[in-house]
Scaffold this active site. Structure first.
Site, mmCIF file in Angstrom:
data_model
loop_
_atom_site.group_PDB
_atom_site.id
_atom_site.type_symbol
_atom_site.label_atom_id
_atom_site.label_comp_id
_atom_site.label_asym_id
_atom_site.label_seq_id
_atom_site.Cartn_x
_atom_site.Cartn_y
_atom_site.Cartn_z
ATOM 1 N N ASP A 72 -8.488 -7.105 -3.897
ATOM 2 C CA ASP A 72 -8.150 -5.730 -3.517
ATOM 3 C C ASP A 72 -8.854 -4.766 -4.465
ATOM 4 O OD1 ASP A 72 -7.001 -3.302 -2.845
ATOM 5 O OD2 ASP A 72 -4.935 -3.964 -3.100
ATOM 6 N N SER A 85 0.833 -1.194 0.000
ATOM 7 C CA SER A 85 0.000 0.000 0.000
ATOM 8 C C SER A 85 0.879 1.258 0.000
ATOM 9 C CB SER A 85 -0.936 -0.044 1.213
ATOM 10 O OG SER A 85 -1.995 0.864 1.069
ATOM 11 N N HIS A 144 -7.798 -5.435 0.188
ATOM 12 C CA HIS A 144 -6.524 -4.714 0.200
ATOM 13 C C HIS A 144 -5.604 -5.238 1.305
ATOM 14 C CE1 HIS A 144 -3.794 -1.417 -0.416
ATOM 15 N NE2 HIS A 144 -3.940 -0.976 0.806
#
Lengths: 367, 367
Positions: free
Chosen positions: B315, B163, B348
């Protein structure tokens, strides 16, 4: 609700100037919860004419943030026609030359129908959070009084709606099996899943933690504007799609912030926070699996209507799978049902956008 | 951040008790914006030993809500080990028997590194919103001082992160081409798209409209708890997936509400609202396309590191496509790059969850 520009067109093909009417019921409305209110009002609009045999009526059910004003304009200065003006009108897919179209603000609403901001005749005070809990079934029950008692319609040619409106359309088919000829449900679900409940919970939290919410006890003009606008901004993202946002904003991706703030502000001006709480709870509670004792097809057993279920590829709030499973369950129950999936990148809001493919389907279904 | 239960295990294979250290730099830090701060601190942890040739260091970069504590526990009573304890440790994929692992709280953070809640030595007051704007590049620049000046490491064996951590890993490869041997970026993006910006904007709005935010001027113990918890609740939904929520809650789908409220509360206790604003703005501004003059592969021109980019099927915040396009651009630029896509339903947050397939990939990549 809809981000597609809709400019009014006063040429032939538009329902043009319209006005709402109010149906005042002096009979109590009993809710699924067992609670009741002694009387109620539903604000509604109609377009087209009811024929002599009273069998050409279409009931349009609105979504969470919608209302009874789904076509035409209220004044010639009106820049924004009703929320489904693109599909309703003379010669349009929901053809007002053929059909008598009715749309009412749902019970619990804030646009003229009795809801949390209405005065309870028993106390002389606004209901606020003392308004009974609402279910989709309660919305349908109240609409039933309008259709049968007030408008004297015995059988609806079609009940149609998207999202929360689609839930109502399905519930109509189940609750009034011999009074509904067709059910057209778009971008909907048979049961809110955990993700949709989660988003609604965040929205309600934003509202209920706003000090101006005050346990629901506020003047409409001094409501929890901050909380409601945050709730709306977030929810609005769930109505769109990433691809749609890319198309809309392209390289100016930071413009999305301004756009959302605009959505939040304009929503606060037209919507009541308590209604938002009540309606989202009704959405969250909706569960046709539960109604069928765990088996969706069981819930559809009573239904007699022909049905068309429409999913949209980019809808990630009520994705195609969830619409498809409704159609499968209807077929499993031996019903006359069709499923269509339309490729559009407008996300959940696709059902509100002009689309030739949808128009053709609706025309064919209503033939 | 991670909803997968991680219980500490004090058997061999764990880094066990760890403690943080502080790197105080008396050199100013100049930000991309041109602004600077006269001195700064980065809080960090290390696991394993730096070898004599100083070439076995791995820098772990944390995500938005993470910090420097990525493995081990701080006390034996600690019920929750560091956020990536499942993958870091002796014999684990990021093997502390082989590697010297460093993780620092990013500049602008709120867990010991200099950030908006730190005191500006020039005024004697907390920076609050006078802290300079932060970019991902600024985070990398500050980490560079820690790695090169303080720890005396000349070349990193790997920079790894998911991320926002993945953005830092990529930026490291670009900004310090001859100082990075490998880049491992997971669940990330080369540029925040409009939908991700939209969610962040709603989060910031919830915080900044909370009266306790007070233009950012608040005591840490009396911050905008309501706004920050709403922001976190919403963001948390975007870290998961619908399928993952179904699996987690099943028929008890209403439990998701309690779960989110818990996430919101616990976040408020450990995180600073101004840091949330600064970090999400850094995320939103991240744009490797822009850095490459509109061409992503151009941004990667200087990079010398081998890279592995990993996307996760469920995700939807930084979906597989966005990870794939990073790998494609690297290959287009003639770099040694690999893309892997892992099927997991944790959304995610998949990169934080124990997964044999990911472990194998990481082991092979670090061999």
């Amino acid at each position: 609700m809809n981000d597609a520009a809709q400019t009014p067109d006063f040429s032939a093909g538009e329902v043009g100037l319209v006005r709402f009417e109010d149906f005042h019921s002096n009979n109590p409305l009993v809710f699924d919860s067992g609670a009741s209110i002694p009387q109620f009002t539903l604000r509604y609009e109609t377009y087209g004419r009811l024929n002599k045999t009273r069998d050409n009526a279409i009931l349009v059910c609105h979504a969470l943030s919608g209302d009874h004003h789904c076509a035409g304009v209220h004044t010639f200065e009106d820049r924004k026609p009703g929320w489904w003006n693109n599909i309703i009108g003379p010669g349009k897919p929901i053809d007002t030359n053929r059909f008598f179209v009715v749309c009412s603000n749902c019970i619990g609403g804030c646009q003229g129908s009795t809801g949390p901001s209405s005065v309870d005749p028993l106390t002389g005070q606004a209901y606020h959070m003392n308004f009974p809990e609402i279910t989709i079934r309660d919305m349908v029950r109240a609409q039933g009084a309008l259709i049968f008692e007030h408008l004297g319609i015995e059988k609806l040619a079609c009940v149609v709606g998207g999202s929360m409106g689609g839930m109502q359309a399905l519930q109509w088919g189940i609750d009034f099996p011999d009074k509904v000829e067709r059910v057209l449900a778009l971008a909907t679900t048979a049961r809110q899943n955990a993700q949709a409940i989660a988003f609604n919970e965040v929205g309600r939290t934003a509202i209920m933690q706003d000090p101006d919410w005050n346990e629901g006890d506020y003047e409409r003009s001094h409501g929890p504007a901050v909380g409601l606008s945050v709730a709306r901004m977030m929810a609005h993202i769930t109505y769109l799609s990433d691809a749609g946002l890319q198309r809309k904003f392209g390289k100016n991706r930071f413009e999305v912030a301004k756009y959302l703030h605009y959505q939040g502000r304009s929503f606060v001006n037209r919507f009541d926070a308590n209604t938002y709480i009540y309606f989202t709870r009704a959405l969250d509670r909706f569960d046709l699996y539960g109604q069928g004792g765990g088996e969706l097809s069981q819930a559809f057993e009573p239904m007699q209507a022909r049905s068309l279920i429409v999913g949209f590829t980019s809808d990630w709030l009520f994705p195609p799978e969830q619409n498809r499973e409704i159609a499968y369950a209807l077929l499993k129950a031996g019903k006359n049902a069709t499923y269509a999936e339309i490729e559009m990148d407008y996300g959940h809001d696709s059902f509100l956008v002009s689309a030739p493919e949808l128009y053709e389907l609706v025309r064919a279904f209503l033939k």
